[in-house]
Design an enzyme around this catalytic site. Sequence first.
Site, short mmCIF file in Angstrom:
data_model
loop_
_atom_site.label_atom_id
_atom_site.label_comp_id
_atom_site.label_asym_id
_atom_site.label_seq_id
_atom_site.Cartn_x
_atom_site.Cartn_y
_atom_site.Cartn_z
N GLU A 86 0.79 -1.23 0.00
CA GLU A 86 0.00 0.00 0.00
C GLU A 86 0.83 1.29 0.00
OE1 GLU A 86 -3.33 0.13 -0.29
OE2 GLU A 86 -3.30 -2.04 -0.51
N SER A 468 -52.06 -25.81 38.79
CA SER A 468 -51.91 -25.93 40.24
C SER A 468 -50.71 -25.16 40.79
CB SER A 468 -51.79 -27.41 40.63
OG SER A 468 -53.01 -28.08 40.38
#
Length: 834
Positions: A86, A468
């Site tokens: 780069e 229940s």
Amino acid sequence: MILLKRTLQFIIICSFLGLITLVGLYYYVKPDIPSVQVLKDVQLQTPMQVFSRDGLLINQFGEKRRIPVTIDQIPQPLIDAILATEDNRFYEHIGIDPIGIVRSAIVLISTGEKKQGASTITMQLARNFFLTREKAYIRKVKEIFIALHIESILSKDEILELYLNKIELGNRAFGIGAAAQVYYGKDLNELTLAQMAMIAGLPKAPSALNPIRNPVRAKARRNVVLGRMYTEKYITQSEYEEAINAPITAKFHGAEIEVYAPYISEMVRAEMVERYGHERAYNTGFKVYTSVDSNIQQAAQDAIVDNLHAYDMRHGYRGATAQLWDSENESPLNQEEILSKLKDVKEFGPLLAGVVTNVAEQSIDVLLKSGEQVTVEWDGLKWARKYITRYRQSFAPKTATEILSAGAQIWLRKNADESYILSQVPEASSALVSLDPQDGRIKAIVGGYSFEQSQYNRAVQAKRQVGSNIKPFIYSAALENGYTLASILNDAPINQWDKSQGVAWRPKNSPAVYNGPIRIRRALAQSKNVISVRLLRGVGLERTADHLLKFGFLNSDINRSESLALGSASITPLELARGMSTFANGGHLITPYFISEIQDSAGNVLFKTEPELACDEPEQVVTPEFASLDDNQLDQAQSVSTPRCAPRIISKQNAFLISQAMHSAIWGGGSWTHKTGWSGTGWRAQALDRRDLAGKTGTTNDSVDTWFSGFNRNVMTSVWVGFDNPGKALGRSTYNSNLDKSQISGAESGAKTAQPAWVDFMRAALDGMPEAPIEFPEGLVSVRIDLATGLLSHKNDYTSRFEYFIKGTAPTKYVLDQPTDVFEEKLTTEEELF
């Protein structure tokens, strides 16, 4: 001479005009030049990470995958690869590279094409951070000025570090740290030279050069990078040759999830977006530590999955998901064709997709989606009776051919011994919530069989009838209104004419067995429906409903009818677990929480949960550094901290007595050698061999919803099992009085369908934890009572037992009605109760 003078004047004028143009351009782009502070405090878009309480990664959220690294953490060969590719003169130029610009200009003039870029790493950084991607000359001018500005403020290493953490590298990986994980599942220091070169080649075109999508082009680009590294003498010839001959090993690696807890991670995601907004929650690197322990959470997940498969297997095999060829009339597919068919099959949970390639008498050969060929022996097949309905299955198979044929596409699971078992996707659903009843911390939460299959979180979103499981709250209201655990009520059928409906309401026990006069302790332990109705009538409907609201239930969920006594209220598992925790912690309504701590990307604590504790009068806690100060000095130093206490909603005595009755639901009561001996509905929990547990089963009409909730002082867990369709029954119900014992034992209920998951989970959750029974509060007495009448007893045999009473509520008469002083004795050990 005149020509020279004019030439000099022209040069000065041009220079002046150039300077003016340059100054003008500077002031034009100045608003876009970032401040020093912005450059120093650049915030990388880092995903939010969610961790377990013990620091293991559960999930991460964010559009961009990023793992920030410092310059010291980056291997030198990777830096060399980036610079060679780069910007080889990076450490020499001032942010722009005049030599590179001239070279690029010459190429442009000579060829008319832009074949060589002149952007430095600093210019790329300026573009990526502060500019758009528009192709315009003014953007290039801005890029140059910003690059020069960056170079004047940051060091070269700081610029390179920002660049390597910022660049886009494909597959939502931003920065080299993320790229190493995404493509190779490694940290940077574990990469080979060839892998580093592959990553270094990506900034030019992250999509086109992606080694997963375009391995050929990616390899060519990698070799270009290696060639430049060799030319610039960053690597030797032998290193170069070894690297260019290395194969392409990149493949997609997701986040390294260490704990499977998708339901709680989704709860965290929603909460964080609510707190901070989508953009900030996803991209600023929050670290969220949840309340769940990784091993306990995994135990919860395993318990739910295993229990759903156990239920599913009880009801028979529904057959192959597809038949790829007719083994009698068609030629079988080859391996490549089979794998192609399986390629798009989504696997989830423990299920493995496969195709039967051969069927023997009592075994099958299966080609899995992974390409592995396995054999399923008879032990993994013999369960597969043909499914007819939820109430009926065919006869047990004797050969594998009765179950499957070659070409069948099926699901397999692995057993604990690594053998394979024929399986299927469970149709039923389930949820589990486990809390610390002392502070509300969610220890584990599972919202379903598989998050990949369904993201619906039944633990917090599904309001289902609790059956229940409502009874402990009904009985708590009764104790508040004059009843005791020794109160006698008639366990007999109820037949009440309903004028409005023109029919009789006949609530039944489940199973429809009646014992006549019975004590409240036993009635709750054996889940007697008719006793619950009689208690509601005795206390009053409105008074009972108001009492239930104390436990945090919503008014809209508590229906004002007598069916409330049987559990017609619809409540989520989390709401139920919260309410039940009150009995475990001595009467306090805790607030559940699932986020323990939130940190920013730098590790600074932004939020820490300070839960309300199950306590009454907070004790002052003095920090050690102020221990020698007097009271006035302590007040001035503000060094006294007090815990926040959860509100008390019932008395300690009420909570203890209900927990005692729920303890009997597991351990029963009376003498097992005489007719007075009896078992509770939750007896299966005796397998844990702990005397500190209390629990309650729950089953609704026709076994549509099944529950089990249970606790000791430190762990409260509720489990629900049912279908997502609220009207679909799990199987045969125990309400039918015509069922024989074998049919009753085969029915689906809270004890059979939900409790096994609770037992499996609690075995792991309580492992290594000392027994922690509910603490005995002041204000209680224990007296010996007659089991048949609830009156005082002189006897010391199977017809009597010690029972707890709130002071002033114990019976005053003996069973033979002999007037005498009441004998009161506080029990010191739980064993004396039995």
